[in-house]
Design an enzyme around this catalytic site. Structure first.
Site, PDB file in Angstrom:
ATOM      1  N   ASP A   1      -8.765  -3.061   1.629  1.00  0.00           N
ATOM      2  CA  ASP A   1      -8.881  -2.877   2.598  1.00  0.00           C
ATOM      3  C   ASP A   1      -9.797  -2.959   4.237  1.00  0.00           C
ATOM      4  O   ASP A   1      -9.754  -3.562   5.130  1.00  0.00           O
ATOM      5  CB  ASP A   1      -9.215  -1.071   2.768  1.00  0.00           C
ATOM      6  CG  ASP A   1      -8.397  -0.520   1.804  1.00  0.00           C
ATOM      7  OD1 ASP A   1      -7.280  -0.170   2.167  1.00  0.00           O
ATOM      8  OD2 ASP A   1      -8.719   0.746   1.263  1.00  0.00           O
TER       9      ASP A   1
ATOM     10  N   ASP B   1       0.776  -0.979  -0.128  1.00  0.00           N
ATOM     11  CA  ASP B   1       0.308   0.093  -0.356  1.00  0.00           C
ATOM     12  C   ASP B   1       1.274   1.190  -0.465  1.00  0.00           C
ATOM     13  O   ASP B   1       0.577   2.266  -0.343  1.00  0.00           O
ATOM     14  CB  ASP B   1      -0.977  -0.118   1.375  1.00  0.00           C
ATOM     15  CG  ASP B   1      -2.332  -0.537   0.830  1.00  0.00           C
ATOM     16  OD1 ASP B   1      -2.333  -0.564  -0.037  1.00  0.00           O
ATOM     17  OD2 ASP B   1      -3.103   0.895   1.737  1.00  0.00           O
TER      18      ASP B   1
END
Length: 533
Positions: free
Chosen positions: A434, A381
């Protein structure tokens, strides 16, 4: 059928990662460290709303971008003045206008002199603001030249895209009276959309965790019963169970992230309308499978135990055949009407069903695998949101998540809700990654608690859920502090979720068992031997 589900879930996890996992709300303030700054010419680039009235009737609203120089615009619509618009003569405004100005906003063309020179000429002629029409459809960032000294400008300057500027120019040439109102509204500190998105993400993991834990407990009870009865069916039962669930390994956890990185670059390079269409088809297939799996699970258990053989698919329950037409129709209708304003509802329903199904089928067997998976995703990320700017001059993950260059409003591998009280509109979104990746660890914690017969307070699930919720909450706080710039949610979620789990396991003395075995030690049931025949 199980093989298809396992393969589909693996593909979805990869697409969920590669499809981008930043939380987005749209950029209003553009802090650009590349564009030159100097004292008196150091404004942030902000988006500006331009409301239009033609002959007293309000028309379409345009969006422009403010310049590095000049005063900042009013942020409140009710405080912004409605001012008459005038066309520059000469159009480039590089010399004193022939028409007399008495506080009008002047509309000029780009070119032949610097932006600051145009603004100085307009200010000297009596204009209250200057709108500069770009020679392209994009919004150019207006800066000061390196050798310019006359940058003490007291009127705001705004760049308009070519199509908006041309429309205003043609209206003025038709002798219509045009008035404009310029203001740059700020986003609210908290939008209701973010609250609902938080509830959706937490609720999805909650539902998936209980389903996964219930399935694991039922399987454990059944295995103990079969062992107690010394049943020959035990081996068959074990094979059936393992066929419906995928326990990922440390190697596959790393491979997920590596393959997802390759897919992400491919999405970035090939982003176009036709490529989005492929993603839509894959999303619909996954959504259909997820929706029918959830609907069948919500129905009576007995109804799902009646099977029929279907060519190429094998044994399929009658209930699955009954709900499949509805699921297919739902996905097809969403795909056809996905560009309408309310299509986000269908996308979220399909997405939530898909995520719950993935979390039911794919599992982490122990905390070691979960730690490796989340740690890799954490670095993934950060790299593709922040570090990728050094190589690609823009955040690869944010570009992919927004669907830039595709003509679509983002890719389908995310949950989205329209920002309800935001003057700029748009959507708050969260990527599947997520939810799925932390959800794998949270679901593992509840399975462990149920198998070890721990209550909520003494177990790990409640604390893991609280940690995930706090991590996602901090993500939205950071999003608002960064004026809507996309944030890598796993940057905040992983330390909260994983840190809480590891710290509690260490404190309670369960860490070694959580790390390697992944389930509590259970006494072997007393085996009852069958009498010889």
């Amino acid at each position: 059928m199980n093989v298809f589900k396992r393969l589909l879930c693996s593909v979805i996890v990869i697409l969920a990662l590669s499809g981008g996992s930043p939380v987005l709300a749209g950029d209003i303030v553009h802090q650009d460290d590349v564009a030159p700054k100097k004292p008196g010419c150091d404004n942030n680039f902000v988006l500006v709303k331009i409301r239009i009235w033609v002959d007293g009737t309000e028309e379409n609203e345009f969006v422009g971008v403010g310049a590095r120089f000049g005063p900042t615009l009013e942020s409140k619509k009710k405080r912004a003045n409605q001012t008459r618009l005038a066309l520059a003569d000469p159009p480039d405004c590089c010399s004193k206008p022939k028409n007399k100005l008495t506080g009008e906003v002047i509309l000029v063309h780009r070119g032949n002199c610097s932006f600051t020179a145009k603004a100085n000429v307009a200010e000297a002629a009596g204009a209250s603001a200057i709108l500069i029409i770009n020679n392209g459809t994009e919004l150019l960032k207006m800066v000061c030249e390196a050798n310019e000294t006359d940058i003490d400008i007291d009127i705001p300057a705004v760049m308009l895209p070519q199509d908006a500027g041309t429309s205003l120019e043609e209206t003025l040439k038709n002798n219509s009276a045009v008035s404009v109102q310029l203001y740059s509204p700020q986003r609210p500190l908290v939008d209701v959309a973010e609250v609902f998105l938080w509830i959706m993400a937490v609720g999805t993991i909650l539902c998936a965790s209980y389903w996964s834990a219930w399935s694991a407990r039922e399987a454990a009870i059944e295995q103990d019963k079969l062992l107690t009865d010394a049943s020959d069916e035990y081996l068959s039962m074990e094979t059936t169970h393992s066929g419906g669930v995928v326990d990922i390994s440390t190697t596959s956890a790393i491979l997920f992230v590596v393959i997802a990185s390759c897919f992400l670059v491919m999405l970035y390079k090939l982003m176009s309308l036709w490529f989005i269409e492929i993603l839509v088809v894959l999303f619909c297939i996954g959504g259909i499978e997820g929706l029918q799996t959830c609907l069948v699970a919500l129905w009576f258990q007995q109804a799902g135990e009646s099977f029929v053989k279907v060519p190429f698919l094998g044994a399929v329950s009658h209930l699955t055949l009954g709900v499949s037409p509805f699921c297919i129709a739902f996905a097809v209708v969403w795909a056809v009407f996905r560009r309408v304003s309310y299509a986000w509802i269908g996308q979220d329903i399909l997405g939530i069903a898909l995520i719950i199904t993935v979390l039911q089928i794919i599992r982490v067997p122990n905390l070691k695998v979960g730690t490796v998976l989340l740690s890799c995703a954490f670095l993934y990320d950060i790299f593709w949101v922040f570090v990728s700017k050094w190589w690609f001059h823009e955040s690869v993950m944010i570009v992919v998540a927004r669907g830039d260059g595709s003509g679509e409003d983002g890719i389908p591998m995310l949950l989205k809700i329209p920002r309800m009280f935001d003057p700029w509109g748009g959507y708050s979104i969260i990527g599947f990654g997520d939810i799925i990746l932390p959800g794998l660890v949270v679901a593992f914690s509840l399975r462990y608690d149920w198998l070890s017969k721990k209550n909520l307070r003494a177990g790990y699930f409640m604390w893991a859920m609280i940690a995930y919720g706090l991590g996602l909450l901090i993500t939205y706080v950071a999003l608002n502090l960064m004026d809507g710039h996309g944030q890598p949610a796993l940057l905040y979620i992983v330390p909260f979720t994983l840190g809480t789990f590891l710290a509690l396991g260490k404190k309670r003395g369960d860490l070694e068992n959580l790390w390697t075995r992944g389930e509590p030690y259970r006494p072997c049931p007393h085996i009852r031997l069958r009498p010889s025949e």
